[in-house]
Design an enzyme around this catalytic site. Structure first.
Site, PDB file in Angstrom:
ATOM      1  N   TYR A 177       0.870  -1.189   0.000  1.00  0.00           N
ATOM      2  CA  TYR A 177       0.000   0.000   0.000  1.00  0.00           C
ATOM      3  C   TYR A 177       0.897   1.226   0.000  1.00  0.00           C
ATOM      4  CZ  TYR A 177      -3.302   3.536   1.753  1.00  0.00           C
ATOM      5  OH  TYR A 177      -4.073   4.660   1.911  1.00  0.00           O
TER       6      TYR A 177
ATOM      7  N   ASP B 203       9.535   2.889  -1.310  1.00  0.00           N
ATOM      8  CA  ASP B 203       8.571   3.582  -0.450  1.00  0.00           C
ATOM      9  C   ASP B 203       8.911   3.319   1.025  1.00  0.00           C
ATOM     10  OD1 ASP B 203       4.919   3.565  -0.042  1.00  0.00           O
ATOM     11  OD2 ASP B 203       6.530   4.625   0.973  1.00  0.00           O
TER      12      ASP B 203
ATOM     13  N   LYS C  86       5.449   9.718   8.050  1.00  0.00           N
ATOM     14  CA  LYS C  86       5.405   9.202   9.421  1.00  0.00           C
ATOM     15  C   LYS C  86       6.533   9.732  10.324  1.00  0.00           C
ATOM     16  CE  LYS C  86       3.011   5.104   7.682  1.00  0.00           C
ATOM     17  NZ  LYS C  86       1.672   4.983   8.251  1.00  0.00           N
TER      18      LYS C  86
HETATM   19  P1  KE4 Z   1      -0.377   8.486   4.350  1.00  0.00           P
HETATM   20  O1  KE4 Z   1      -0.974   9.161   3.142  1.00  0.00           O
HETATM   21  O2  KE4 Z   1      -1.402   7.669   5.112  1.00  0.00           O
HETATM   22  O3  KE4 Z   1       0.424   9.431   5.227  1.00  0.00           O
HETATM   23  O4  KE4 Z   1       0.739   7.433   3.808  1.00  0.00           O
HETATM   24  C1  KE4 Z   1       0.360   6.463   2.887  1.00  0.00           C
HETATM   25  C2  KE4 Z   1       1.352   5.316   2.963  1.00  0.00           C
HETATM   26  C3  KE4 Z   1       2.325   5.227   1.978  1.00  0.00           C
HETATM   27  N1  KE4 Z   1       3.241   4.225   1.994  1.00  0.00           N
HETATM   28  C4  KE4 Z   1       3.233   3.281   2.965  1.00  0.00           C
HETATM   29  C5  KE4 Z   1       4.244   2.198   2.931  1.00  0.00           C
HETATM   30  C6  KE4 Z   1       2.263   3.339   4.008  1.00  0.00           C
HETATM   31  O5  KE4 Z   1       2.264   2.391   4.969  1.00  0.00           O
HETATM   32  C7  KE4 Z   1       1.310   4.376   4.009  1.00  0.00           C
HETATM   33  C8  KE4 Z   1       0.228   4.491   5.066  1.00  0.00           C
HETATM   34  N2  KE4 Z   1       0.210   3.489   6.074  1.00  0.00           N
HETATM   35  C9  KE4 Z   1      -1.075   3.217   6.672  1.00  0.00           C
HETATM   36  C10 KE4 Z   1      -0.881   2.081   7.685  1.00  0.00           C
HETATM   37  N3  KE4 Z   1      -0.854   0.838   7.060  1.00  0.00           N
HETATM   38  C11 KE4 Z   1      -1.664   4.443   7.307  1.00  0.00           C
HETATM   39  C12 KE4 Z   1      -2.820   4.160   8.248  1.00  0.00           C
HETATM   40  C13 KE4 Z   1      -4.116   4.638   7.668  1.00  0.00           C
HETATM   41  O6  KE4 Z   1      -4.346   4.462   6.440  1.00  0.00           O
HETATM   42  O7  KE4 Z   1      -4.911   5.180   8.470  1.00  0.00           O
END
Ligand code: KE4
Length: 439
Positions: A154, A249, A277
């Site tokens: 993801y 990523d 993060k």
């Molecule tokens: P954000 O747009 O949520 O800041 O980041 C997206 C993203 C991009 N790349 C990786 C590897 C990620 O894990 C994420 C977001 N992680 C999720 C947790 N699995 C965020 C939690 C959520 O969606 O509320």
């Protein structure tokens, strides 16, 4: 055992239930990000009042050991003094200017100094923005359209990345979300993780049309799945051979899996690295950076447009700088957290063994997942064979014992610098009780 009959909640957090009913009147599903709704674990979410160190407290005043850590950012634990102080100090000077400030250059310099293949880095406001921009840059730099991603990985919710795998390995899939035109799907190829043949086949077929490959260097969004030895390096080789952009990523793994993230842990070379993060210290920050010749294609130096009102704002930069600076000054944290992870993994495996519960525990550093399955979990296909009913019992029984885990089989547990030996011992004891229930 009829796992469906397990009561999923204790009665001591009913204010959260009421709060959730109220939230649902005004917010879709009562949450601002879907996974928080606890749908995968059959119950209502906790509403959190405050947090400190390794603990979070719900609005009923219950205390939990927190292994979500805001999904990764709280690597130093909640309310880390040095981070709070930096944000408060920045606040007094103004929240956001929409103009360059020294703190942006400071954080950019820190990231470039820590991640060898990053010469230049652009701040954005989320991991989604970082990967969406990286994809656009790969396409703009190469003049090609096709992007490869991996099933179970993801990268945020931009259209090109909400695509599911096709029927065959090298066949184009379809949109994984409503609202993404099927036409978009034809430019994203989804391949199985940890399968080098699939990549080689795809590049043999259409290598000169592939703009880039984006991958989680350690998958954390299908549960934790480590890369097989040499897998990432092989992708680096193939993308270089065909002039495709290799995007790693590190939104989740960055500055977590080592002082230089997975790039440092695995000695990787990438063309673009995305971050999020931890570099925000809890504030909304994402970033993408990489080789100068590629990054200079980004506006205003190049033709690939990307912008953001609050990108690099002084508050977010203050939090990010404070957290990253602390990590730079206290490298022992990485050895310590490795030991914490090894301890927890060992205790979990011992308890599962003791009660004969089939689990696989996948761990890389401070990222760990328990899969309820008796096959090794090396990709999305094997991860999705896990027994999510057992996971539901595990999640809810741990919660009842004051252990707050990610509410989905396909997420990671996150250790932080704030987790103490006592926290880990309590967690191991709680897990032992759950294994006794599930035996
Ligand atoms: P954000 O747009 O949520 O800041 O980041 C997206 C993203 C991009 N790349 C990786 C590897 C990620 O894990 C994420 C977001 N992680 C999720 C947790 N699995 C965020 C939690 C959520 O969606 O509320």
């Amino acid at each position: 055992r009829d796992l469906h009959s397990f009561p999923t909640r204790r009665s001591s957090d009913l204010k959260s239930k009421t709060a959730f009913d109220e939230a649902k009147k005004y917010i879709p599903g009562g949450v601002n990000s879907p996974v928080r709704a606890f749908k995968n674990v059959g119950t209502y979410p906790l509403f959190i009042e405050r947090a400190n160190g390794s603990k979070i407290y719900d609005i009923d005043g219950n205390e939990y050991i927190d292994y979500v850590g805001s999904w990764g950012p709280m690597f130093l634990g909640h309310c880390k003094e040095i981070v709070l102080e930096a944000v408060k100090e920045a606040c007094d000077k103004g929240m956001s200017f929409g103009a360059p400030c020294l703190a942006e250059t400071e954080l950019a310099k820190r990231i470039c100094s820590l991640v060898p293949c990053v010469d230049v880095v652009r701040m954005v406001n989320s991991g989604t923005e970082a990967t969406m921009s990286a994809i656009r840059l790969a396409r703009g730099y190469t003049g090609r359209n096709i992007i490869i991603k991996f099933e179970g990985c993801y990268h945020g919710h931009s259209d090109s990345l909400l695509i599911k795998a096709g029927s065959g390995a090298a066949t184009f899939g379809g949109a994984s979300s409503a609202g993404v035109p099927e036409d978009f799907a034809k430019y994203t190829l989804v391949l199985p993780y940890n399968n080098i043949d699939a990549i080689e086949d795809a590049f043999e077929k259409m290598g000169n049309e592939i703009a880039g490959v984006i991958i989680e260097p350690v998958a954390g969004n299908m549960g934790v799945v480590p890369p097989k030895d040499g897998y990432l390096q092989k992708i680096r080789e193939i993308t270089k051979k065909y002039g495709s952009v290799f995007i790693v990523d590190e939104v989740m793994t960055g500055f977590r899996l080592s002082a230089s993230g997975a790039i440092g842990r695995f000695g990787l070379d990438a063309d673009i690295v995305t971050f999020g993060k931890i570099i925000g210290g809890g504030m909304p920050v994402g970033a993408y950076g990489g080789k100068r010749e590629i990054m200079e294609f980004v506006s205003p130096t190049g033709p690939v447009y990307q912008a953001g009102t609050l990108s690099g704002n002084p508050l977010a930069m203050a939090a990010g700088n404070a957290q990253i600076k602390y990590l730079q000054e206290n490298p022992y944290i990485y050895e310590e957290i490795e030991q914490k992870g090894a301890y927890l993994e060992g205790e979990f495996k011992k308890s599962a063994e003791k009660y004969g519960v089939n689990v696989r525990v996948n761990r890389v550093g401070s990222m760990m997942s328990v899969f309820f399955t008796d096959n090794d979990v090396t990709n999305f296909e094997t991860a999705s064979k896990s027994d999510t009913e057992k996971f539901k019992v595990y999640f809810n029984e741990m919660l009842k014992q004051g252990i707050y885990l990610a509410p989905s089989q396909f997420e990671s547990l996150f250790l932080s610098d704030a987790h103490t030996k006592a926290d880990l011992e309590k967690t191991a004891a709680a897990f032992d009780k759950v294994m006794e229930i599930l035996r």
